[in-house]
Design a protein around this motif. Structure first.
Motif, PDB file in Angstrom:
ATOM      1  N   UNK A  40       0.861  -1.187   0.000  1.00 38.86           N
ATOM      2  CA  UNK A  40       0.000   0.000   0.000  1.00 38.86           C
ATOM      3  C   UNK A  40       0.893   1.232   0.000  1.00 38.86           C
ATOM      4  N   UNK A  41       0.641   2.140  -0.925  1.00 32.91           N
ATOM      5  CA  UNK A  41       1.382   3.393  -0.991  1.00 32.91           C
ATOM      6  C   UNK A  41       0.387   4.544  -0.974  1.00 32.91           C
ATOM      7  N   UNK A  42       0.609   5.529  -0.119  1.00 32.24           N
ATOM      8  CA  UNK A  42      -0.261   6.704  -0.056  1.00 32.24           C
ATOM      9  C   UNK A  42       0.597   7.922   0.261  1.00 32.24           C
ATOM     10  N   UNK A  43       0.340   9.019  -0.435  1.00 30.49           N
ATOM     11  CA  UNK A  43       1.108  10.234  -0.211  1.00 30.49           C
ATOM     12  C   UNK A  43       0.315  11.454  -0.655  1.00 30.49           C
ATOM     13  N   UNK A  44       0.564  12.580   0.018  1.00 29.91           N
ATOM     14  CA  UNK A  44      -0.114  13.831  -0.315  1.00 29.91           C
ATOM     15  C   UNK A  44       0.851  14.983  -0.061  1.00 29.91           C
ATOM     16  N   UNK A  45       0.820  15.994  -0.982  1.00 28.97           N
ATOM     17  CA  UNK A  45       1.755  17.104  -0.901  1.00 28.97           C
ATOM     18  C   UNK A  45       1.074  18.436  -1.197  1.00 28.97           C
ATOM     19  N   UNK A  46       1.424  19.436  -0.422  1.00 30.32           N
ATOM     20  CA  UNK A  46       1.025  20.806  -0.684  1.00 30.32           C
ATOM     21  C   UNK A  46       2.164  21.483  -1.432  1.00 30.32           C
ATOM     22  N   UNK A  47       1.852  22.113  -2.578  1.00 29.72           N
ATOM     23  CA  UNK A  47       2.894  22.702  -3.409  1.00 29.72           C
ATOM     24  C   UNK A  47       2.751  24.199  -3.579  1.00 29.72           C
ATOM     25  N   UNK A  48       3.899  24.863  -3.807  1.00 28.82           N
ATOM     26  CA  UNK A  48       3.930  26.315  -4.019  1.00 28.82           C
ATOM     27  C   UNK A  48       4.690  26.597  -5.312  1.00 28.82           C
ATOM     28  N   UNK A  49       4.051  27.281  -6.277  1.00 28.96           N
ATOM     29  CA  UNK A  49       4.654  27.552  -7.576  1.00 28.96           C
ATOM     30  C   UNK A  49       5.622  28.739  -7.497  1.00 28.96           C
ATOM     31  N   UNK A  50       6.789  28.528  -8.128  1.00 25.64           N
ATOM     32  CA  UNK A  50       7.797  29.581  -8.186  1.00 25.64           C
ATOM     33  C   UNK A  50       8.721  29.272  -9.359  1.00 25.64           C
ATOM     34  N   UNK A  51       9.906  29.862  -9.395  1.00 24.44           N
ATOM     35  CA  UNK A  51      10.904  29.534 -10.403  1.00 24.44           C
ATOM     36  C   UNK A  51      12.238  29.252  -9.727  1.00 24.44           C
ATOM     37  N   UNK A  52      12.980  28.293 -10.289  1.00 20.23           N
ATOM     38  CA  UNK A  52      14.336  28.000  -9.844  1.00 20.23           C
ATOM     39  C   UNK A  52      15.203  27.833 -11.083  1.00 20.23           C
ATOM     40  N   UNK A  53      16.334  28.539 -11.119  1.00 19.27           N
ATOM     41  CA  UNK A  53      17.237  28.473 -12.264  1.00 19.27           C
ATOM     42  C   UNK A  53      16.511  28.794 -13.574  1.00 19.27           C
ATOM     43  N   UNK A  54      15.508  29.668 -13.491  1.00 26.01           N
ATOM     44  CA  UNK A  54      14.756  30.062 -14.661  1.00 26.01           C
ATOM     45  C   UNK A  54      13.735  29.054 -15.138  1.00 26.01           C
ATOM     46  N   UNK A  55      13.518  27.975 -14.368  1.00 25.82           N
ATOM     47  CA  UNK A  55      12.577  26.922 -14.752  1.00 25.82           C
ATOM     48  C   UNK A  55      11.338  26.947 -13.854  1.00 25.82           C
TER      49      UNK A  55
END
Length: 278
Positions: free
Chosen positions: A220-235
């Protein structure tokens, strides 16, 4: 062969799995849930998403190796003392509608313990490779755009794949050395969810079930993530923080004496990392 209970052995066995928790190549479980669904690129264009992360996992369960039975109860801080090397990561290729991903994890630990005035050395290597595919079956626009200029959406993606695990252990005591190993392959099926909460924040979650007595009895695999959009190294980049659980219940066919092998262990803990689009 009489089974012995040696907690130190358990901790060492556990460390190899914990090393499955410090990443360099990117998800599946490591997995596909760590990645954004290429909404940062034009629809239909193929993109590559790389998502390094660190998984601060603890281990809990039961294990048997080479005639030794032991409880596995290892907080993450204990594994760091004996961790030699940990490489992990996931790479995903997607066009926004469907895609594939590869996840690789390698961990090596070593430890010396005293037992009845004898020094026991245990070196453990654990390798996990996963390959999967997904398809977007549902997408709904939520209004507005993300900072990457794409519509905010809610999407659901079924996923299917294979996860291969190999555990190798070298034991040395009083001039005697022995090596044992076991490997198994689990098919799995699951769902991935992506929700754009605002122009910068998003939520990614994944759950899959596998094994089905093909490799392990159950995984059984379960995972959840809160993400924040930005830029790193122009990407375009999404910084992530969340939590992951991986449970595996494997038992070898020859479950007797020195050939005895069982891995009935849960790995769980917080995860931090990022997803970068190329």
């Amino acid at each position: 062969m009489q089974a012995h209970r040696i907690p130190a052995t358990a901790r060492m066995m556990a460390r190899c799995a914990v090393a499955l928790s410090v990443t360099l190549l990117c998800s599946t479980p490591s997995n596909a849930a760590d990645f954004d669904q290429a909404r940062m690129a034009p629809q239909g264009d193929w993109t590559v998403i790389v998502s390094p992360y660190v998984w601060a996992a603890s281990l809990k369960g039961d294990a048997s190796l080479a005639g030794f039975d032991t409880d596995v109860d290892v907080p993450f801080k204990d594994t760091l003392d004996h961790l030699d090397l940990a490489l992990m990561g996931n790479i995903e290729l997607t066009n926004g509608q469907w895609g594939v991903y590869f996840d690789g994890q390698y961990v090596r630990t070593s430890q010396d313990e005293e037992l009845l005035s004898h020094e026991i050395g245990l070196d453990i290597k654990m390798t996990t490779l996963a390959f999967g595919a997904f398809y977007q079956v549902y997408e709904q626009e939520l209004g507005g755009n993300t900072v990457f200029g794409k519509p905010r959406t809610l999407s659901i993606e079924p996923t299917i794949g294979l996860r291969w695990t190999k555990l190798e252990a070298d034991v040395s005591v009083a001039g005697f050395n022995t090596s044992k190993s076991a490997d198994w392959t689990d098919p799995f099926v699951g769902l991935r969810l992506n929700a754009d909460l605002s122009e910068r924040w998003n939520l990614v979650a994944e759950a899959d079930v596998g094994g089905f007595d093909v490799g392990s009895k159950l995984s059984v695999n379960a995972q959840a993530y809160l993400g924040y959009r930005t830029e790193m190294l122009g990407q375009p980049t999404i910084l992530r923080a969340g939590y992951r659980l991986l449970y595996q219940d494997y038992e070898s066919d020859d479950f007797t004496g020195a050939n005895k092998f069982r891995w009935d262990v849960s790995q769980h803990g917080p995860v931090i990392g990022f997803s970068m689009l190329f």
